[in-house]
Design a protein around this motif. Structure first.
Motif, short mmCIF file in Angstrom:
data_model
loop_
_atom_site.label_atom_id
_atom_site.label_comp_id
_atom_site.label_asym_id
_atom_site.label_seq_id
_atom_site.Cartn_x
_atom_site.Cartn_y
_atom_site.Cartn_z
N ARG A 33 0.81 -1.22 0.00
CA ARG A 33 0.00 0.00 0.00
C ARG A 33 0.84 1.27 0.00
O ARG A 33 0.39 2.31 -0.49
CB ARG A 33 -0.93 0.02 1.20
N ASP A 34 2.08 1.26 0.57
CA ASP A 34 2.92 2.45 0.54
C ASP A 34 3.21 2.85 -0.90
O ASP A 34 3.35 1.99 -1.78
CB ASP A 34 4.25 2.20 1.26
N SER A 35 3.36 4.14 -1.12
CA SER A 35 3.58 4.64 -2.48
C SER A 35 4.97 4.34 -3.01
O SER A 35 5.21 4.42 -4.21
CB SER A 35 3.33 6.15 -2.52
N GLY A 36 5.89 4.01 -2.13
CA GLY A 36 7.26 3.69 -2.55
C GLY A 36 8.08 3.34 -1.34
O GLY A 36 7.64 3.49 -0.19
N PRO A 37 9.31 2.87 -1.53
CA PRO A 37 10.14 2.45 -0.40
C PRO A 37 10.48 3.58 0.56
O PRO A 37 10.79 3.33 1.72
CB PRO A 37 11.40 1.88 -1.07
N ALA A 38 10.41 4.83 0.10
CA ALA A 38 10.73 5.97 0.96
C ALA A 38 9.48 6.70 1.44
O ALA A 38 9.56 7.83 1.92
CB ALA A 38 11.65 6.94 0.23
N ALA A 39 8.32 6.07 1.33
CA ALA A 39 7.07 6.74 1.67
C ALA A 39 6.97 7.09 3.15
O ALA A 39 6.33 8.06 3.53
CB ALA A 39 5.88 5.86 1.27
N VAL A 117 8.02 -4.49 -7.09
CA VAL A 117 6.91 -4.32 -6.16
C VAL A 117 5.84 -3.42 -6.77
O VAL A 117 6.16 -2.42 -7.42
CB VAL A 117 7.41 -3.72 -4.83
N ARG A 118 4.61 -3.76 -6.54
CA ARG A 118 3.50 -2.91 -6.99
C ARG A 118 3.19 -1.92 -5.87
O ARG A 118 2.33 -2.15 -5.02
CB ARG A 118 2.29 -3.77 -7.35
N TRP A 119 3.94 -0.83 -5.86
CA TRP A 119 3.77 0.19 -4.83
C TRP A 119 2.44 0.91 -5.00
O TRP A 119 1.92 1.05 -6.11
CB TRP A 119 4.91 1.21 -4.90
N GLY A 120 1.91 1.40 -3.90
CA GLY A 120 0.63 2.11 -3.93
C GLY A 120 -0.54 1.21 -4.25
O GLY A 120 -1.58 1.69 -4.70
N CYS A 121 -0.38 -0.07 -3.96
CA CYS A 121 -1.43 -1.05 -4.28
C CYS A 121 -2.02 -1.58 -2.97
O CYS A 121 -1.64 -2.63 -2.47
CB CYS A 121 -0.84 -2.19 -5.11
N GLN A 136 -9.40 -7.98 -3.36
CA GLN A 136 -10.02 -6.70 -3.66
C GLN A 136 -9.06 -5.58 -3.31
O GLN A 136 -8.54 -5.53 -2.19
CB GLN A 136 -11.34 -6.55 -2.89
N LEU A 137 -8.82 -4.70 -4.28
CA LEU A 137 -7.85 -3.63 -4.11
C LEU A 137 -8.55 -2.34 -3.68
O LEU A 137 -9.74 -2.15 -3.91
CB LEU A 137 -7.09 -3.41 -5.42
N ALA A 138 -7.76 -1.47 -3.07
CA ALA A 138 -8.31 -0.22 -2.55
C ALA A 138 -8.88 0.68 -3.64
O ALA A 138 -9.74 1.53 -3.37
CB ALA A 138 -7.24 0.52 -1.76
#
Length: 370
Positions: A33-39, A117-121, A136-138
């Motif tokens: 769910r995080d937008s990226g590794p540095a989120a 990784v599928r970031w932000g998922c 089910q995705l957000a």
């Protein structure tokens, strides 16, 4: 390998699972769910045990790189009385590699490597049916998999697919802060802390300061309190939180209180756990690992178990891809047995570390330190 596999969560356990499968040539979707590794900040430091976390990294082919990054000197442990008197001072022996430390961010980057990784998922839930599992995705979309591994932590969105159990508050809260460039800016504190960790235990409370790389020290206060102890505080008001903590530790030696006075910001982390014997009825296509399966007090076992579980499950799947369900069933049985042992140990440890009798905490360290 025809089966579609997803792991939810790009923490240590999820990444270890994906990395070992990747090493065996099997694709896996990592949903984070995080937008990226540095989120968000990656957290503090971890001691990886030789027979647990280090074994997992060996299975991933990453042990030599871990050894190059890790800090064996971080195994040092010093215990002070509340007046600043040194009560214990354990130093690692030359060549001791039983539990070297590594920053969480460094470990994450090491495991990420070639993974896509599928970031932000974000994932909201998993629904098993007779054709696999629907995730089910957000964002409203849904995807189907043959296996979904919930490695998404304490408040797992995958856990409800197999278990109705939710974490409960232990009665112990941690408030975390940090000091930067401690060796140059606060040399007296740097010397007091040493190369590893410093711990001080009072009645139903304690302070732990732990070295990270790059001159950073993370400081953790631990105390017994109602879950809403901070209801009248604005968590973003660092000075108000600092004042409350200084009052809580009033009378402790000035250098110990400086660990709180000099902290930049404060993060409130109440400690939750799952029952020590948490299991579930096996459900085809869904399983859990790490905190999603066996949330326990943060006393050095959780991340190690998650890493090893991820690696072991991946190896079991790679060994016999045609029997995906059989691999998962066998994995769950092994995981439950080992996790129950560690959950029992860490629950008992928390009771002794944050207790009315500070001597109980020191006795616990006397039992586990060489």
């Amino acid at each position: 390998m025809r089966q579609r596999i997803a792991v939810v969560g790009a923490g240590p356990g999820g990444l270890a699972f994906a990395r070992v499968l990747h090493r065996h040539g099997h694709p896996v979707d990592v949903l984070e769910r995080d937008s990226g590794p540095a989120a968000r900040p990656p957290g503090g430091t971890l001691d990886l045990h030789k027979g647990l976390g280090q074994l997992a990294l060996d299975k991933a082919g990453l042990l030599p790189r871990f050894r190059a990054l890790s800090r064996p000197e971080g195994q040092a442990m010093r215990i002070l009385d509340v007046d600043g008197t040194v009560l214990r001072d354990w130093q690692p022996r030359p060549g001791d590699d039983a539990n070297p430390e590594i920053d969480r961010g460094q470990l994450r980057d090491l495991l990420l490597g070639p993974l896509d990784v599928r970031w932000g998922c974000g994932v909201t839930r998993a629904i098993p049916d007779d054709r696999g599992v629907v995730v089910q995705l957000a964002d409203g979309r849904a995807e189907r998999y043959d296996l979904v591994v919930g490695a998404d932590g304490a408040w797992s969105r995958i856990r409800p697919a197999v278990s109705a159990v939710t974490p409960h508050y232990t009665g112990v809260t941690t408030v975390e802060t940090a000091l930067d460039d401690v060796d140059s800016r606060h040399p007296d504190l740097a010397r007091m802390i040493g190369d590893g960790a410093l711990a001080v235990y009072g009645v139903n409370r304690g302070i732990v300061a732990q070295r990270n790389s790059g001159g950073r020290v993370r400081v953790y206060t631990q105390f017994r309190a109602a879950q809403d102890w901070h209801a009248d505080l604005d968590p973003a008001d660092s000075e108000a939180v600092r004042s409350r903590l200084l009052a809580l530790f009033d009378g402790w030696a000035a250098p110990l209180l400086d660990l709180l006075r000099l902290g930049r910001a404060f993060a409130h982390r109440p400690l939750y756990t799952l029952p020590v014997d948490h299991t579930w009825t096996h459900a085809s296509g869904v399983t859990l690992l790490g905190d999603a399966a066996h949330l326990m007090p943060p006393l050095g076992a959780g991340a190690n178990l998650a890493l090893l579980e991820g690696a072991e499950l991946a190896e079991a799947i790679a060994a016999d891809p045609a029997d995906l369900d059989g691999a998962v069933r066998a994995f769950e049985e092994r995981m439950w047995t080992r996790a129950t042992t560690w959950a029992t140990i860490t629950q008992a440890g928390l009771e002794r570390l944050v207790s009315p009798d500070p001597a109980a905490a020191i006795a616990l360290f006397d039992e586990v330190q060489p």
